[in-house]
Enzyme design. Structure first.
Site, mmCIF file in Angstrom:
data_model
loop_
_atom_site.group_PDB
_atom_site.id
_atom_site.type_symbol
_atom_site.label_atom_id
_atom_site.label_comp_id
_atom_site.label_asym_id
_atom_site.label_seq_id
_atom_site.Cartn_x
_atom_site.Cartn_y
_atom_site.Cartn_z
ATOM 1 N N GLU A 182 0.880 -1.190 0.103
ATOM 2 C CA GLU A 182 -0.006 -0.006 0.054
ATOM 3 C C GLU A 182 1.020 1.251 -0.074
ATOM 4 O O GLU A 182 1.493 1.492 0.910
ATOM 5 C CB GLU A 182 -0.844 0.037 1.185
ATOM 6 C CG GLU A 182 -2.117 0.868 0.887
ATOM 7 C CD GLU A 182 -1.813 2.541 1.495
ATOM 8 O OE1 GLU A 182 -1.050 3.125 0.468
ATOM 9 O OE2 GLU A 182 -2.117 2.474 2.611
ATOM 10 N N GLU A 191 4.342 11.249 -1.842
ATOM 11 C CA GLU A 191 5.269 10.429 -0.946
ATOM 12 C C GLU A 191 6.279 9.703 -1.663
ATOM 13 O O GLU A 191 7.282 8.949 -1.288
ATOM 14 C CB GLU A 191 4.582 9.197 -0.181
ATOM 15 C CG GLU A 191 3.536 9.969 1.123
ATOM 16 C CD GLU A 191 2.689 8.822 1.754
ATOM 17 O OE1 GLU A 191 3.388 7.739 2.092
ATOM 18 O OE2 GLU A 191 1.643 9.043 1.787
HETATM 19 C C1 LIG Z 1 1.026 3.415 3.760
HETATM 20 S S1 LIG Z 1 1.882 2.533 4.997
HETATM 21 C C2 LIG Z 1 0.913 0.832 4.559
HETATM 22 C C3 LIG Z 1 1.506 0.006 5.857
HETATM 23 C C4 LIG Z 1 0.502 -1.306 5.952
HETATM 24 N N1 LIG Z 1 1.262 -2.001 4.522
HETATM 25 C C5 LIG Z 1 -0.888 -1.287 5.751
HETATM 26 O O1 LIG Z 1 -1.474 -1.408 4.545
HETATM 27 O O2 LIG Z 1 -1.491 -0.827 6.522
HETATM 28 C C6 LIG Z 1 3.475 2.220 4.169
HETATM 29 C C7 LIG Z 1 4.540 1.793 5.138
HETATM 30 O O3 LIG Z 1 5.672 1.518 4.196
HETATM 31 C C8 LIG Z 1 6.812 1.878 4.980
HETATM 32 N N2 LIG Z 1 7.849 2.154 3.866
HETATM 33 C C9 LIG Z 1 7.684 2.991 2.955
HETATM 34 N N3 LIG Z 1 8.810 3.019 2.050
HETATM 35 C C10 LIG Z 1 9.644 2.058 2.528
HETATM 36 C C11 LIG Z 1 10.905 1.557 2.145
HETATM 37 N N4 LIG Z 1 11.380 1.961 0.902
HETATM 38 N N5 LIG Z 1 11.445 0.117 2.530
HETATM 39 C C12 LIG Z 1 10.660 -0.175 3.629
HETATM 40 N N6 LIG Z 1 9.445 0.263 4.365
HETATM 41 C C13 LIG Z 1 8.799 1.149 3.626
HETATM 42 C C14 LIG Z 1 6.521 2.866 5.869
HETATM 43 O O4 LIG Z 1 7.213 3.009 6.964
HETATM 44 C C15 LIG Z 1 4.917 2.558 6.074
HETATM 45 O O5 LIG Z 1 5.044 1.486 7.330
#
Ligand SMILES: C[S@@+](CC[C@H](N)C(=O)[O-])C[C@H]1O[C@@H](n2cnc3c(N)ncnc32)[C@H](O)[C@@H]1O
Length: 422
Positions: A182, A191
Site C-alpha cells: 500500500e 510520498e
Molecule cells: C502506507 S503505509 C502501509 C502500511 C501497511 N502495509 C498497511 O497497508 O497498513 C506504508 C509503509 O511502508 C513503509 N515504507 C515506505 N517506504 C519503504 C521502504 N522503501 N522500505 C521499507 N518500508 C517502507 C512505511 O514506513 C510504512 O510503514
C-alpha cells in the site's frame, strides 16, 4: 472515526522549512506578540493547526536523497501505532485489499509473497492466511517490531519473516510470485513510495509474478467550492495583519519591517492560494467530466514514467450554470493481476468523491483565483504537469494551464497556475 482524524497519515512526519522556522521561533515570538498583537497570535496558532503534512527538504542540491533527513521527516511517522491504526481504520482501503487477497487466493496459495512497507503487518498476515508458503514483510521503521509481535500472536511466524530495513537495501533469499504494497499517497504519487515498489519489482519479482495493486490511475475534474472565497479571505486577512504588524513594530520598537513585505506576501500567497488542499468533496461539487490524467501499469512502469506526469486533457462542463472554482484530483487502483496471470475477481479501490463514504486520502483541491462562470457544454482544455519538489522528492509541484472555450464559440481568459502538494 471521522475523516478529519484519519486524513493525517503523515502529519507528524512532515514539517516544512516554513513551519519548522515557525516552530523554532515560535515561543519567544509568541510571548513577545502576546502583549500587543493578540490577533497575530491567534492566527499563528490556527496556522500551525492547519499546516499539515509539511516537510523539510530531503533532497540535496545534486538531486540525491539524504536518507537521514528522509527518515526523520517521512518514515518516523510510520513508526507510530496510532498512525498505522488510522490507516487500518480506513474501511474502504481495508475492504479493497482484503477482498483483493481473499477473492484471489489462487495468487497466494503456496506462493512466495513480498509485502513492501508492511507497517503493522496487515497485508503480510492476510497473504499468509490466504495460503502463502512464505511472506517477506519489509518495513523501514521500528514498526517492524510490532509487526513481528502481531504476527506471532496470530501464529503466523513460521510463514512470515519480518525484515526491518529499507526495501532498496534488503536482500531476499529467493524471488517472489507476488508483490503486495500500500504505497499510495495524496493524489496517488505524493510520498513517492511507488519508487520503492518498482525497485523491489525489478529485483525480486519472478517473470510471471503479479503486483497488488496491479494498476493505478490519476483523475481530475472541474469543481465548485466555497473554499475559493474562504482561502482568498484568509490570505487578505494575513496581509492586512502584516501591515498592522509592520506599523506596530515601527511604532513600538523603531524597526521598519516594510522591506520584508514582498517576501511575506509571496510566502502567504503560496500557502493560502497555491497549496492544494485535502478535501472530502461531495459528488455534486463536480461540475464537469472527470478525466484520466495518468495510468500506471505497476508491472511495467519505470521510475522515469512517474517522475514527471504530463497530460493534455479536456473536459466539458456538465452543470447548467456553475462557478468554476478549481479542480479536484484523486486516484483509484485496481487489483487485476496480469495478462498471463489474471485475477479471478478484479477489485477496485477508489478515492473518488462519494456521497456516503470517503477514504483518508480524500481528494486534493486546486483552487482558482479568480473563479469563472461556466455553462453546460463549455470546454476546458488543460495542460497538466506534476513533478517532484526540488527540496523534497516526496512532495509535488503542479503546473496547470487551461483554456476555456464557451459553447457559444467565445473563449474565456486562459489561466496558468503553479500549485504545491505539500
Ligand atoms: C502506507 S503505509 C502501509 C502500511 C501497511 N502495509 C498497511 O497497508 O497498513 C506504508 C509503509 O511502508 C513503509 N515504507 C515506505 N517506504 C519503504 C521502504 N522503501 N522500505 C521499507 N518500508 C517502507 C512505511 O514506513 C510504512 O510503514
Amino acid at each position: 472515526m471521522s475523516l478529519r482524524s484519519t486524513k493525517n497519515r503523515l502529519e507528524l512526519g512532515f514539517v516544512s522549512q516554513q513551519s519548522a522556522a515557525n516552530w523554532a521561533g515560535f515561543e519567544p515570538e509568541i510571548f513577545f506578540r502576546c502583549f500587543f498583537l493578540p490577533r497575530f497570535l491567534k492566527q499563528q496558532l490556527q496556522r500551525v493547526k492547519n499546516r499539515r503534512l509539511e516537510t523539510m527538504g530531503s533532497t540535496a542540491a545534486n538531486g540525491a536523497v539524504d536518507k537521514g533527513v528522509d527518515f526523520a521527516n517521512y518514515f518516523c511517522t510510520y513508526g507510530f501505532l496510532y498512525h498505522q491504526k488510522d490507516m487500518l481504520c480506513d474501511r474502504i482501503r481495508m475492504d479493497a485489499y482484503y477482498n483483493a487477497v481473499f477473492e484471489n487466493q489462487h495468487h497466494f496459495k503456496g506462493k512466495a509473497v513480498l509485502d513492501v512497507g508492511t507497517g503493522s503487518g496487515i497485508l503480510a498476515i492476510w497473504s499468509a492466511q490466504a495460503g502463502a508458503r512464505k511472506v517477506y514483510a519489509v518495513e523501514a521503521t521500528k514498526m517492524a517490531e510490532h509487526a513481528r509481535e502481531l504476527i506471532k500472536a496470530n501464529k503466523l511466524q513460521d510463514v512470515i519473516e519480518v525484515i526491518e530495513g529499507s526495501m532498496e537495501d534488503v536482500t531476499l533469499p529467493e524471488k517472489v510470485d507476488v508483490i503486495i504494497s500500500e504505497w499510495m499517497g495524496y493524489f496517488l504519487l505524493r510520498e513517492s513510495m511507488l519508487d520503492s515498489v518498482l525497485c523491489a519489482r525489478d529485483r525480486w519479482l519472478k517473470p510471471n509474478g503479479v503486483m497488488y495493486p496491479s494498476h493505478a490511475r490519476m483523475w481530475m475534474a472541474p469543481l465548485r467550492s466555497g473554499l475559493v472565497d474562504q482561502k482568498m479571505g484568509d490570505y487578505k486577512r494575513a496581509i492586512e495583519d502584516w501591515y498592522g504588524f509592520v506599523n506596530e513594530t515601527k511604532t513600538y520598537y523603531g524597526v521598519d519591517m516594510g522591506v520584508l513585505t514582498n517576501p511575506y506576501t509571496a510566502e502567504q500567497q503560496k500557502f493560502y492560494l497555491q497549496t492544494s488542499m485535502w478535501n472530502n468533496l461531495h459528488p455534486n461539487q463536480i461540475i464537469g467530466e472527470h478525466v484520466i490524467v495518468k495510468e500506471i501499469d505497476c508491472l511495467t512502469a519505470t521510475i522515469d514514467d512517474i517522475r514527471i506526469v504530463e497530460a493534455s486533457i479536456s473536459s466539458s462542463i456538465t452543470q447548467e450554470i456553475a462557478r468554476l472554482s478549481g479542480f479536484g484530483g484523486w486516484f483509484d487502483v485496481h487489483f487485476r493481476g496480469s495478462d498471463k496471470n489474471p485475477a479471478k475477481k478484479e477489485i477496485e479501490l477508489t478515492t473518488a468523491p462519494s456521497e456516503d463514504s470517503g477514504t483518508h486520502w480524500g481528494q486534493q483541491v486546486f483552487l482558482l483565483h479568480p473563479s469563472s462562470n461556466v455553462k453546460r457544454g463549455d470546454k476546458l482544455m488543460f495542460q497538466f504537469s506534476m513533478s517532484r519538489s526540488r527540496e523534497n522528492h516526496r512532495l509535488m509541484e503542479v503546473d496547470l494551464s487551461c483554456e476555456i472555450k464557451q459553447k457559444s464559440g467565445e473563449s474565456l481568459p486562459p489561466f496558468k497556475k503553479k500549485f504545491y502538494i505539500e
